[in-house]
Motif scaffolding. Sequence first.
Motif, mmCIF file in Angstrom:
data_model
loop_
_atom_site.group_PDB
_atom_site.id
_atom_site.type_symbol
_atom_site.label_atom_id
_atom_site.label_comp_id
_atom_site.label_asym_id
_atom_site.label_seq_id
_atom_site.Cartn_x
_atom_site.Cartn_y
_atom_site.Cartn_z
ATOM 1 N N GLU A 247 0.823 -1.228 0.000
ATOM 2 C CA GLU A 247 0.000 0.000 0.000
ATOM 3 C C GLU A 247 0.848 1.266 0.000
ATOM 4 O O GLU A 247 0.452 2.298 -0.540
ATOM 5 N N SER A 248 2.056 1.174 0.626
ATOM 6 C CA SER A 248 2.885 2.385 0.702
ATOM 7 C C SER A 248 3.338 2.817 -0.693
ATOM 8 O O SER A 248 3.579 4.003 -0.944
ATOM 9 N N LYS B 220 0.479 4.837 -1.904
ATOM 10 C CA LYS B 220 0.399 6.074 -1.104
ATOM 11 C C LYS B 220 1.471 7.077 -1.556
ATOM 12 O O LYS B 220 1.175 8.251 -1.820
ATOM 13 N N GLU C 172 -8.415 0.419 -7.850
ATOM 14 C CA GLU C 172 -9.010 1.748 -7.650
ATOM 15 C C GLU C 172 -9.566 1.865 -6.226
ATOM 16 O O GLU C 172 -9.391 2.898 -5.564
ATOM 17 N N SER C 173 -10.221 0.825 -5.749
ATOM 18 C CA SER C 173 -10.778 0.865 -4.385
ATOM 19 C C SER C 173 -9.662 1.089 -3.376
ATOM 20 O O SER C 173 -9.819 1.868 -2.426
ATOM 21 N N LEU C 174 -8.540 0.420 -3.588
ATOM 22 C CA LEU C 174 -7.410 0.566 -2.676
ATOM 23 C C LEU C 174 -6.837 1.990 -2.757
ATOM 24 O O LEU C 174 -6.541 2.620 -1.737
ATOM 25 N N THR C 175 -6.739 2.497 -3.981
ATOM 26 C CA THR C 175 -6.168 3.833 -4.190
ATOM 27 C C THR C 175 -7.000 4.893 -3.474
ATOM 28 O O THR C 175 -6.466 5.883 -2.956
ATOM 29 N N ARG C 176 -8.310 4.684 -3.431
ATOM 30 C CA ARG C 176 -9.200 5.662 -2.800
ATOM 31 C C ARG C 176 -8.960 5.793 -1.297
ATOM 32 O O ARG C 176 -9.461 6.718 -0.659
ATOM 33 N N LYS C 177 -8.222 4.866 -0.728
ATOM 34 C CA LYS C 177 -7.859 4.997 0.693
ATOM 35 C C LYS C 177 -6.897 6.173 0.882
ATOM 36 O O LYS C 177 -6.790 6.744 1.954
ATOM 37 N N PHE C 178 -6.167 6.530 -0.176
ATOM 38 C CA PHE C 178 -5.081 7.514 -0.032
ATOM 39 C C PHE C 178 -5.356 8.856 -0.710
ATOM 40 O O PHE C 178 -4.679 9.829 -0.442
ATOM 41 N N THR C 179 -6.309 8.902 -1.617
ATOM 42 C CA THR C 179 -6.647 10.175 -2.268
ATOM 43 C C THR C 179 -8.060 10.084 -2.831
ATOM 44 O O THR C 179 -8.529 9.007 -3.185
ATOM 45 N N ILE C 180 -8.706 11.245 -2.894
ATOM 46 C CA ILE C 180 -10.037 11.227 -3.509
ATOM 47 C C ILE C 180 -9.957 11.683 -4.972
ATOM 48 O O ILE C 180 -10.932 11.625 -5.701
#
Length: 516
Positions: A261-262, A265, A285-293
């Motif tokens: 994940e880092s 991030k 994409e779902s994972l990416t949304r944890k770090f930016t909108i």
Amino acid sequence: MEKILMLGTDAIARGAIEAGISYATSYPGTPATQILEYVAKNSSVKAEWSVNEKVAYEVAYGVSLTGRRVLCSMKHVGLNVASDPFMTSAYLGVKGGFVLVLGDDPGAYSSQNEQDSRFYASFAKIPCLEPADAEEAKEFTKLAFDISEELNLPVMVRSITRLLHCISPVTISSIRPENNIKLEKNPDYLLAIPRNVVRLHSELNKKQEKIKKIIEKYGFNKVFDGHGNTGIIACGITYLYAKELGEDLPILKISAYPVDESLIKNFVNSLDQVIVLEEGYPFIESLTRKFTIKVKGKLSGDLPLEGELGVEPVLKIFSKIKSVSPNTGLIPRPPVLCPGCPHREFYKALNEAKPTFVTGDIGCYTLGANPPLKAIDTCLCMGASIGKASGIASQGIKRVAAVIGDSTFIHSGITPLINAVYNRTDILVCILDNSSVAMTGHQPTPAIGINAKGEETKKLDLAELCKACGVDSVEVVDPYDKKTTFEAIKRGLNTPGVNVVIARRACLLVAKKLKS
Ligand SMILES: Cc1ncc(C[n+]2csc(CCOP(=O)(O)OP(=O)(O)O)c2C)c(N)n1
């Protein structure tokens, strides 16, 4: 080292051969079928068409227990059938390298759904590699065997139709020797029984960090520097879509899961917005949304959630084209039953007998749902016709027919037939026996007595099998003899109990081959 043009399917097979596999198993299914065909025809490696994907997985698991390397390939929905041994094999672990290749089919060119196998890998907590082209397909498959042995886990290679059916250059290398046989008893690890399960699960959880380290060690996921404040995260083949844009943007290329994940991030932190490209569901994409909108992708509505992604919608995001054309300008040509197909003749007789409802299954005969025949009322998944017919009949509805092909019957139709007999339903089961797995390219079935290597083997007698299941009547007819076929169908529909009509005539395209 020689460089040649290869199909993605062949490159995967070649990678497995170079990795020193001792066996390959599969059940046919587009787009993965040619993988086993390549192994069977182009190497001395033993290979089998298993009767279904669950059996293919279990046989492969048995090979791995001997310490030898094994390849198991199937289409995406095949893993639904094999999911029981698949999920638990991750707890038990493997011995000889075990690589499971999945052919996903975004766009459902020849499938009953568009499911994304990466979720299965994540669900089972095993590594998944996703190549971008045929060269990577070969290399990743080879590496997957090493990783499998390093981790004692099955490793998934996820690919898609566009890669498996495309040709690109591949470097041919030497073939590694097979592993020695070393079959050992190890009850603490090989028995999925309650006393072991929680501990095995805990050990699988502990392996997760090691999986991430190995993915890092091999450098599967990497950032390619570029210019500007918009970046692209590209998974598998979509890396080529990103390159095709011709923009010099920063790209995070994802080729293996689980993703650290880092990495995501750090990548998104330096950008104003990120575009996530992936074939299938919005997994990354779902994972990416944890770090930016500031994400453009399928969940934001910028890219389609359904269908194959392809290059066009990506070009549209970058305003390189105004709209996505609904088709390529070619007249759509959905498949139809061939002229002279025995299934076509059977359906004419079935329609005349006027069944109340016809549950269909998956194969060439599904095309009988199309006009002008319109002979099938439902199709769900392989083997479902008989169970669905039983359910409908259980509600007192009379004259229900199930239609199923010979390969599909052997794949997953036998148990629902036993179920129908056991639970005393009144249905007619029509087995359309064309001596072939026609839809996927005429692979042999146990009912014709030829194996994947083209050798003779024992022949399964479908009529005797049905009798042994306890059905009330079995009639074998030639669908070209319309009158006899019609009479048999009518009797089967009007007589209580589980009645079977086997409509037997070889597919015209294989009939010649069988005679010679
Ligand atoms: C779970 C699953 N595995 C594999 C396939 C691919 N597939 C589609 S039809 C078919 C079998 C068709 O053979 P058969 O039942 O003999 O019918 P035919 O095409 O010969 O008429 C297969 C393997 C699938 N759709 N689903």
